[in-house]
Design a protein around this motif. Sequence first.
Motif, PDB file in Angstrom:
ATOM      1  N   VAL A   1      -5.011  12.811   0.439  1.00  0.00           N
ATOM      2  CA  VAL A   1      -4.166  11.636   0.631  1.00  0.00           C
ATOM      3  C   VAL A   1      -4.587  10.545  -0.354  1.00  0.00           C
ATOM      4  CG1 VAL A   1      -3.429   9.839   2.235  1.00  0.00           C
ATOM      5  CG2 VAL A   1      -3.825  12.166   3.061  1.00  0.00           C
ATOM      6  N   THR A   2      -3.636  10.059  -1.125  1.00  0.00           N
ATOM      7  CA  THR A   2      -3.910   8.979  -2.070  1.00  0.00           C
ATOM      8  C   THR A   2      -3.307   7.682  -1.546  1.00  0.00           C
ATOM      9  OG1 THR A   2      -3.912  10.490  -3.967  1.00  0.00           O
ATOM     10  CG2 THR A   2      -3.620   8.149  -4.437  1.00  0.00           C
ATOM     11  N   LEU A   3      -4.157   6.682  -1.366  1.00  0.00           N
ATOM     12  CA  LEU A   3      -3.725   5.341  -0.985  1.00  0.00           C
ATOM     13  C   LEU A   3      -3.795   4.472  -2.229  1.00  0.00           C
ATOM     14  CD1 LEU A   3      -5.717   4.922   2.366  1.00  0.00           C
ATOM     15  CD2 LEU A   3      -3.337   5.673   2.083  1.00  0.00           C
ATOM     16  N   THR A   4      -2.659   3.929  -2.647  1.00  0.00           N
ATOM     17  CA  THR A   4      -2.610   3.141  -3.872  1.00  0.00           C
ATOM     18  C   THR A   4      -2.372   1.678  -3.555  1.00  0.00           C
ATOM     19  OG1 THR A   4      -1.733   5.033  -5.115  1.00  0.00           O
ATOM     20  CG2 THR A   4      -1.477   2.859  -6.113  1.00  0.00           C
ATOM     21  N   LEU A   5      -3.318   0.831  -3.949  1.00  0.00           N
ATOM     22  CA  LEU A   5      -3.148  -0.617  -3.812  1.00  0.00           C
ATOM     23  C   LEU A   5      -1.979  -1.020  -4.696  1.00  0.00           C
ATOM     24  CD1 LEU A   5      -6.916  -1.672  -4.248  1.00  0.00           C
ATOM     25  CD2 LEU A   5      -5.766  -0.736  -2.221  1.00  0.00           C
ATOM     26  N   ASN A   6      -0.976  -1.680  -4.116  1.00  0.00           N
ATOM     27  CA  ASN A   6       0.258  -1.919  -4.860  1.00  0.00           C
ATOM     28  C   ASN A   6       0.604  -3.403  -4.945  1.00  0.00           C
ATOM     29  OD1 ASN A   6       2.540  -1.022  -6.315  1.00  0.00           O
ATOM     30  ND2 ASN A   6       3.814  -1.125  -4.471  1.00  0.00           N
TER      31      ASN A   6
ATOM     32  N   MET B   1      -5.688  -5.789   3.045  1.00  0.00           N
ATOM     33  CA  MET B   1      -6.839  -5.269   3.791  1.00  0.00           C
ATOM     34  C   MET B   1      -6.414  -4.738   5.153  1.00  0.00           C
ATOM     35  SD  MET B   1     -10.145  -7.664   2.864  1.00  0.00           S
ATOM     36  CE  MET B   1      -9.397  -9.272   3.233  1.00  0.00           C
ATOM     37  N   ALA B   2      -5.492  -5.445   5.815  1.00  0.00           N
ATOM     38  CA  ALA B   2      -4.992  -4.981   7.114  1.00  0.00           C
ATOM     39  C   ALA B   2      -4.278  -3.640   6.964  1.00  0.00           C
ATOM     40  CB  ALA B   2      -4.063  -6.023   7.718  1.00  0.00           C
ATOM     41  N   ALA B   3      -3.491  -3.505   5.898  1.00  0.00           N
ATOM     42  CA  ALA B   3      -2.763  -2.251   5.658  1.00  0.00           C
ATOM     43  C   ALA B   3      -3.722  -1.105   5.395  1.00  0.00           C
ATOM     44  CB  ALA B   3      -1.797  -2.430   4.494  1.00  0.00           C
ATOM     45  N   LEU B   4      -4.789  -1.367   4.654  1.00  0.00           N
ATOM     46  CA  LEU B   4      -5.790  -0.337   4.372  1.00  0.00           C
ATOM     47  C   LEU B   4      -6.507   0.100   5.651  1.00  0.00           C
ATOM     48  CD1 LEU B   4      -7.411  -1.472   1.009  1.00  0.00           C
ATOM     49  CD2 LEU B   4      -6.574   0.835   1.515  1.00  0.00           C
ATOM     50  N   ILE B   5      -6.907  -0.857   6.456  1.00  0.00           N
ATOM     51  CA  ILE B   5      -7.599  -0.526   7.705  1.00  0.00           C
ATOM     52  C   ILE B   5      -6.694   0.304   8.602  1.00  0.00           C
ATOM     53  CG2 ILE B   5      -8.556  -1.492   9.841  1.00  0.00           C
ATOM     54  CD1 ILE B   5      -9.501  -3.906   8.101  1.00  0.00           C
ATOM     55  N   GLU B   6      -5.426  -0.086   8.710  1.00  0.00           N
ATOM     56  CA  GLU B   6      -4.473   0.660   9.541  1.00  0.00           C
ATOM     57  C   GLU B   6      -4.293   2.086   9.019  1.00  0.00           C
ATOM     58  OE1 GLU B   6       0.158   0.375  11.176  1.00  0.00           O
ATOM     59  OE2 GLU B   6      -0.617  -1.136   9.773  1.00  0.00           O
ATOM     60  N   ALA B   7      -4.169   2.222   7.691  1.00  0.00           N
ATOM     61  CA  ALA B   7      -3.996   3.552   7.098  1.00  0.00           C
ATOM     62  C   ALA B   7      -5.219   4.429   7.334  1.00  0.00           C
ATOM     63  CB  ALA B   7      -3.716   3.416   5.610  1.00  0.00           C
TER      64      ALA B   7
ATOM     65  N   ILE C   1      -8.188   9.443  -1.536  1.00  0.00           N
ATOM     66  CA  ILE C   1      -8.384   8.775  -2.821  1.00  0.00           C
ATOM     67  C   ILE C   1      -7.839   7.357  -2.699  1.00  0.00           C
ATOM     68  CG2 ILE C   1      -7.726   8.710  -5.259  1.00  0.00           C
ATOM     69  CD1 ILE C   1      -7.437  11.766  -5.139  1.00  0.00           C
ATOM     70  N   ILE C   2      -8.593   6.374  -3.153  1.00  0.00           N
ATOM     71  CA  ILE C   2      -8.101   4.996  -3.221  1.00  0.00           C
ATOM     72  C   ILE C   2      -7.924   4.641  -4.693  1.00  0.00           C
ATOM     73  CG2 ILE C   2      -8.565   2.565  -2.747  1.00  0.00           C
ATOM     74  CD1 ILE C   2     -10.034   3.386  -0.246  1.00  0.00           C
ATOM     75  N   ALA C   3      -6.703   4.299  -5.074  1.00  0.00           N
ATOM     76  CA  ALA C   3      -6.369   3.988  -6.460  1.00  0.00           C
ATOM     77  C   ALA C   3      -5.681   2.627  -6.516  1.00  0.00           C
ATOM     78  CB  ALA C   3      -5.459   5.072  -7.032  1.00  0.00           C
ATOM     79  N   GLY C   4      -5.416   2.164  -7.723  1.00  0.00           N
ATOM     80  CA  GLY C   4      -4.742   0.890  -7.908  1.00  0.00           C
ATOM     81  C   GLY C   4      -3.540   1.039  -8.825  1.00  0.00           C
ATOM     82  N   ALA C   5      -2.455   0.353  -8.516  1.00  0.00           N
ATOM     83  CA  ALA C   5      -1.267   0.368  -9.365  1.00  0.00           C
ATOM     84  C   ALA C   5      -1.398  -0.688 -10.460  1.00  0.00           C
ATOM     85  CB  ALA C   5      -0.019   0.091  -8.522  1.00  0.00           C
ATOM     86  N   GLY C   6      -0.701  -0.467 -11.555  1.00  0.00           N
ATOM     87  CA  GLY C   6      -0.687  -1.463 -12.613  1.00  0.00           C
ATOM     88  C   GLY C   6      -1.895  -1.414 -13.523  1.00  0.00           C
TER      89      GLY C   6
ATOM     90  N   LEU D   1       0.856  -1.185   0.000  1.00  0.00           N
ATOM     91  CA  LEU D   1       0.000   0.000   0.000  1.00  0.00           C
ATOM     92  C   LEU D   1       0.893   1.236   0.000  1.00  0.00           C
ATOM     93  CD1 LEU D   1      -2.973   1.015   0.178  1.00  0.00           C
ATOM     94  CD2 LEU D   1      -2.615   1.214   2.654  1.00  0.00           C
ATOM     95  N   LEU D   2       0.700   2.086  -0.999  1.00  0.00           N
ATOM     96  CA  LEU D   2       1.470   3.322  -1.107  1.00  0.00           C
ATOM     97  C   LEU D   2       0.632   4.493  -0.609  1.00  0.00           C
ATOM     98  CD1 LEU D   2       2.885   2.786  -4.715  1.00  0.00           C
ATOM     99  CD2 LEU D   2       3.934   2.118  -2.535  1.00  0.00           C
ATOM    100  N   ARG D   3       1.313   5.487  -0.056  1.00  0.00           N
ATOM    101  CA  ARG D   3       0.609   6.676   0.453  1.00  0.00           C
ATOM    102  C   ARG D   3       1.294   7.934  -0.057  1.00  0.00           C
ATOM    103  NH1 ARG D   3      -1.223   8.391   6.618  1.00  0.00           N
ATOM    104  NH2 ARG D   3      -1.252  10.643   6.258  1.00  0.00           N
ATOM    105  N   GLU D   4       0.503   8.842  -0.598  1.00  0.00           N
ATOM    106  CA  GLU D   4       1.003  10.125  -1.067  1.00  0.00           C
ATOM    107  C   GLU D   4       0.050  11.213  -0.599  1.00  0.00           C
ATOM    108  OE1 GLU D   4       2.009  12.482  -5.271  1.00  0.00           O
ATOM    109  OE2 GLU D   4       1.158  10.465  -5.287  1.00  0.00           O
ATOM    110  N   GLU D   5       0.598  12.318  -0.109  1.00  0.00           N
ATOM    111  CA  GLU D   5      -0.244  13.406   0.385  1.00  0.00           C
ATOM    112  C   GLU D   5       0.134  14.701  -0.305  1.00  0.00           C
ATOM    113  OE1 GLU D   5      -1.801  15.412   4.574  1.00  0.00           O
ATOM    114  OE2 GLU D   5      -0.462  13.678   4.596  1.00  0.00           O
ATOM    115  N   ARG D   6      -0.889  15.441  -0.744  1.00  0.00           N
ATOM    116  CA  ARG D   6      -0.657  16.724  -1.384  1.00  0.00           C
ATOM    117  C   ARG D   6      -1.832  17.660  -1.082  1.00  0.00           C
ATOM    118  NH1 ARG D   6       0.754  16.517  -7.628  1.00  0.00           N
ATOM    119  NH2 ARG D   6       2.519  15.410  -6.677  1.00  0.00           N
ATOM    120  N   ALA D   7      -1.531  18.751  -0.415  1.00  0.00           N
ATOM    121  CA  ALA D   7      -2.532  19.789  -0.120  1.00  0.00           C
ATOM    122  C   ALA D   7      -3.797  19.226   0.516  1.00  0.00           C
ATOM    123  CB  ALA D   7      -2.873  20.553  -1.395  1.00  0.00           C
ATOM    124  N   GLY D   8      -3.617  18.362   1.504  1.00  0.00           N
ATOM    125  CA  GLY D   8      -4.754  17.820   2.237  1.00  0.00           C
ATOM    126  C   GLY D   8      -5.434  16.631   1.598  1.00  0.00           C
TER     127      GLY D   8
END
Length: 262
Positions: free
Chosen positions: A18-23, A36-42, A56-61, A9-16
């Motif tokens: 936060v994008t969580l990317t399934l990796n 799923m555990a990583a998402l819940i923790e985040a 934002i929840i996005a997906g890689a690939g 799970l990747l995390r990027e933050e910009r101007a409030g």
Amino acid sequence: MNVETPPILLREERAGVVTLTLNRPGARNALSRGLMAALIEALDELDADQTARVVIIAGAGPGFCAGHDLREIRAEPGRAAYEALFAQCSKLMLRIQTLRQPVIAQVHGVASAAGCQLAATCDLAVADPGARFATPGVNIGLFCSTPMVALTRAVGRKAAMRMLLTGEMLDADAALSTGLVSHVSAPGALAAETAALAARIAAKSPLTLAIGKRAFYEQAEMPVRDAYEHASAVMTTNMLARDAEEGVDAFLEKRDPVWEGR
């Protein structure tokens, strides 16, 4: 030589925002227990983060999310394992709904089964024109019962039943017409349009967003008379907030509001 394993799970933050990317691109971002555990923790961390306004929840690939990790499931069969898995998935979906911040799914490629459930659970969903959605469990003898919960709350019953009974893919335009997604981006503009939407929402009072999101899901489960009573109480509480006073005053004075989050 040890090769470092990339985070799932990747995390990027910009101007409030936060994008969580399934990796897990090699597994089409299948929702393993670890992911799923990583998402819940985040999400738990974000709920307490006063600087985070929108998620934002996005997906890689090549795709958003292919659902549960079937290889992982078959590697550990049995009632106890299945009960734990679906309880964890339900916990994740409920955590998205109860999160203080609005959550936007940024969907490209395929969102199927629990991946479709994930998109349907998010408060908003922006789809690439080539995105496709399905609840195909029926094709492998496993009815998409838990995805059904989110799906039937996002689209009409007949549309939901068709997806559930046939397992057919729904294209982005059909997903928009049924209410499964809130917007279809222009070609090649998915990330930019999702970011622009998130920025517009992030500019609002964070307190007001949190109050409104919670009330939205609460009233949706109530009979209409109870819903109006509840919404009236929420509006009264909201009106007493400093941000509401500031917002009204700013409107009357024809200036931009300065939110305090209280």
